[in-house]
Design a protein around this motif. Structure first.
Motif, PDB file in Angstrom:
ATOM      1  N   MET A  35       0.826  -1.211   0.000  1.00 39.43           N
ATOM      2  CA  MET A  35       0.000   0.000   0.000  1.00 39.43           C
ATOM      3  C   MET A  35       0.862   1.264   0.000  1.00 39.43           C
ATOM      4  O   MET A  35       0.406   2.309  -0.448  1.00 39.43           O
ATOM      5  CB  MET A  35      -0.942   0.018   1.208  1.00 39.43           C
ATOM      6  N   THR A  36       2.087   1.178   0.479  1.00 40.47           N
ATOM      7  CA  THR A  36       2.956   2.363   0.487  1.00 40.47           C
ATOM      8  C   THR A  36       3.314   2.809  -0.924  1.00 40.47           C
ATOM      9  O   THR A  36       3.766   3.931  -1.115  1.00 40.47           O
ATOM     10  CB  THR A  36       4.254   2.130   1.293  1.00 40.47           C
ATOM     11  N   THR A  37       3.099   1.951  -1.922  1.00 39.69           N
ATOM     12  CA  THR A  37       3.381   2.321  -3.312  1.00 39.69           C
ATOM     13  C   THR A  37       2.297   3.226  -3.885  1.00 39.69           C
ATOM     14  O   THR A  37       2.493   3.803  -4.951  1.00 39.69           O
ATOM     15  CB  THR A  37       3.504   1.076  -4.210  1.00 39.69           C
ATOM     16  N   ARG A  38       1.155   3.286  -3.210  1.00 36.83           N
ATOM     17  CA  ARG A  38       0.000   4.092  -3.627  1.00 36.83           C
ATOM     18  C   ARG A  38      -0.530   3.668  -5.002  1.00 36.83           C
ATOM     19  O   ARG A  38      -1.067   4.468  -5.751  1.00 36.83           O
ATOM     20  CB  ARG A  38       0.321   5.574  -3.580  1.00 36.83           C
ATOM     21  N   ARG A  39      -0.381   2.396  -5.320  1.00 38.32           N
ATOM     22  CA  ARG A  39      -0.858   1.859  -6.594  1.00 38.32           C
ATOM     23  C   ARG A  39      -2.260   1.252  -6.469  1.00 38.32           C
ATOM     24  O   ARG A  39      -2.800   0.763  -7.452  1.00 38.32           O
ATOM     25  CB  ARG A  39       0.105   0.793  -7.106  1.00 38.32           C
ATOM     26  N   PHE A  40      -2.820   1.265  -5.280  1.00 39.69           N
ATOM     27  CA  PHE A  40      -4.094   0.602  -5.030  1.00 39.69           C
ATOM     28  C   PHE A  40      -5.116   1.605  -4.512  1.00 39.69           C
ATOM     29  O   PHE A  40      -4.777   2.540  -3.794  1.00 39.69           O
ATOM     30  CB  PHE A  40      -3.907  -0.524  -4.008  1.00 39.69           C
ATOM     31  N   ALA A  41      -6.367   1.381  -4.876  1.00 38.76           N
ATOM     32  CA  ALA A  41      -7.442   2.271  -4.448  1.00 38.76           C
ATOM     33  C   ALA A  41      -7.685   2.154  -2.945  1.00 38.76           C
ATOM     34  O   ALA A  41      -7.996   3.137  -2.280  1.00 38.76           O
ATOM     35  CB  ALA A  41      -8.718   1.962  -5.218  1.00 38.76           C
ATOM     36  N   ALA A  42      -7.541   0.944  -2.419  1.00 32.66           N
ATOM     37  CA  ALA A  42      -7.779   0.697  -0.995  1.00 32.66           C
ATOM     38  C   ALA A  42      -7.261  -0.693  -0.646  1.00 32.66           C
ATOM     39  O   ALA A  42      -6.922  -1.476  -1.526  1.00 32.66           O
ATOM     40  CB  ALA A  42      -9.266   0.813  -0.677  1.00 32.66           C
ATOM     41  N   GLY A  43      -7.227  -0.985   0.646  1.00 30.88           N
ATOM     42  CA  GLY A  43      -6.774  -2.294   1.096  1.00 30.88           C
ATOM     43  C   GLY A  43      -7.633  -2.825   2.223  1.00 30.88           C
ATOM     44  O   GLY A  43      -8.202  -2.063   3.014  1.00 30.88           O
ATOM     45  N   ILE A  44      -7.734  -4.155   2.272  1.00 36.61           N
ATOM     46  CA  ILE A  44      -8.453  -4.850   3.336  1.00 36.61           C
ATOM     47  C   ILE A  44      -7.467  -5.855   3.918  1.00 36.61           C
ATOM     48  O   ILE A  44      -6.936  -6.707   3.186  1.00 36.61           O
ATOM     49  CB  ILE A  44      -9.694  -5.584   2.799  1.00 36.61           C
ATOM     50  N   PHE A  45      -7.219  -5.761   5.218  1.00 44.53           N
ATOM     51  CA  PHE A  45      -6.186  -6.593   5.830  1.00 44.53           C
ATOM     52  C   PHE A  45      -6.695  -7.243   7.109  1.00 44.53           C
ATOM     53  O   PHE A  45      -7.197  -6.576   8.006  1.00 44.53           O
ATOM     54  CB  PHE A  45      -4.940  -5.755   6.106  1.00 44.53           C
ATOM     55  N   ALA A  46      -6.546  -8.553   7.163  1.00 44.21           N
ATOM     56  CA  ALA A  46      -6.987  -9.346   8.309  1.00 44.21           C
ATOM     57  C   ALA A  46      -5.790  -9.994   8.984  1.00 44.21           C
ATOM     58  O   ALA A  46      -4.913 -10.540   8.320  1.00 44.21           O
ATOM     59  CB  ALA A  46      -7.969 -10.423   7.843  1.00 44.21           C
ATOM     60  N   ALA A  47      -5.751  -9.925  10.286  1.00 43.99           N
ATOM     61  CA  ALA A  47      -4.714 -10.573  11.090  1.00 43.99           C
ATOM     62  C   ALA A  47      -3.312 -10.097  10.725  1.00 43.99           C
ATOM     63  O   ALA A  47      -2.392 -10.882  10.536  1.00 43.99           O
ATOM     64  CB  ALA A  47      -4.828 -12.089  10.992  1.00 43.99           C
TER      65      ALA A  47
END
Length: 100
Positions: A35-47
Motif C-alpha cells: 500500500m505504500t506504493t500508492r498503486r491501489f485504491a484501498a486495502g483490506i487486511f486481516a490478522a
C-alpha cells in the motif's frame, strides 16, 4: 509481486480506481507494505502480523489511503496488538481520524 502487477497493468485494461488489495496474516503484512506504493485504491487486511513499528516514511506514504484492518482477539498466531498498533499509528498520521 510488483513485477506481476506491472505486467498486468501493461497488458490489461486496468482501472486504477478499482484496484484493491486484500491480505491475510503474513499476506496482510505484505499488503500494508504494498500500500505504500500508492498503486491501489484501498486495502483490506486481516490478522496483520508485523510486530514492530512501521517507519515514519511508510506511515507518511500510507496517510490517507483507505484501509480496513481487522483481527480476531483470539488469534493464536499473531496477537491482536499487531493490528491495534497499526491502526493507532495510522490514526496518528491521519491527525486522529480514520482514513477516507
Amino acid at each position: 509481486i510488483q513485477s506481476i502487477i506491472d505486467v498486468i497493468d501493461e497488458t490489461l485494461p486496468v482501472d486504477r480506481k478499482k484496484l484493491y488489495l486484500f491480505g491475510f496474516s503474513d499476506g496482510a503484512t505484505l499488503g500494508v507494505e504494498l500500500m505504500t506504493t500508492r498503486r491501489f485504491a484501498a486495502g483490506i487486511f486481516a490478522a496483520y502480523g508485523f510486530t514492530g513499528a512501521l517507519p515514519q516514511l511508510a506511515l507518511e506514504r500510507l496517510k490517507g489511503n483507505p484501509m480496513w484492518i481487522f483481527h480476531s482477539a483470539d488469534d493464536v498466531v499473531f496477537p491482536v496488538r499487531c493490528s491495534d498498533r497499526l491502526v493507532k499509528d495510522l490514526r496518528k498520521v491521519n491527525d486522529g481520524r480514520d482514513a477516507n
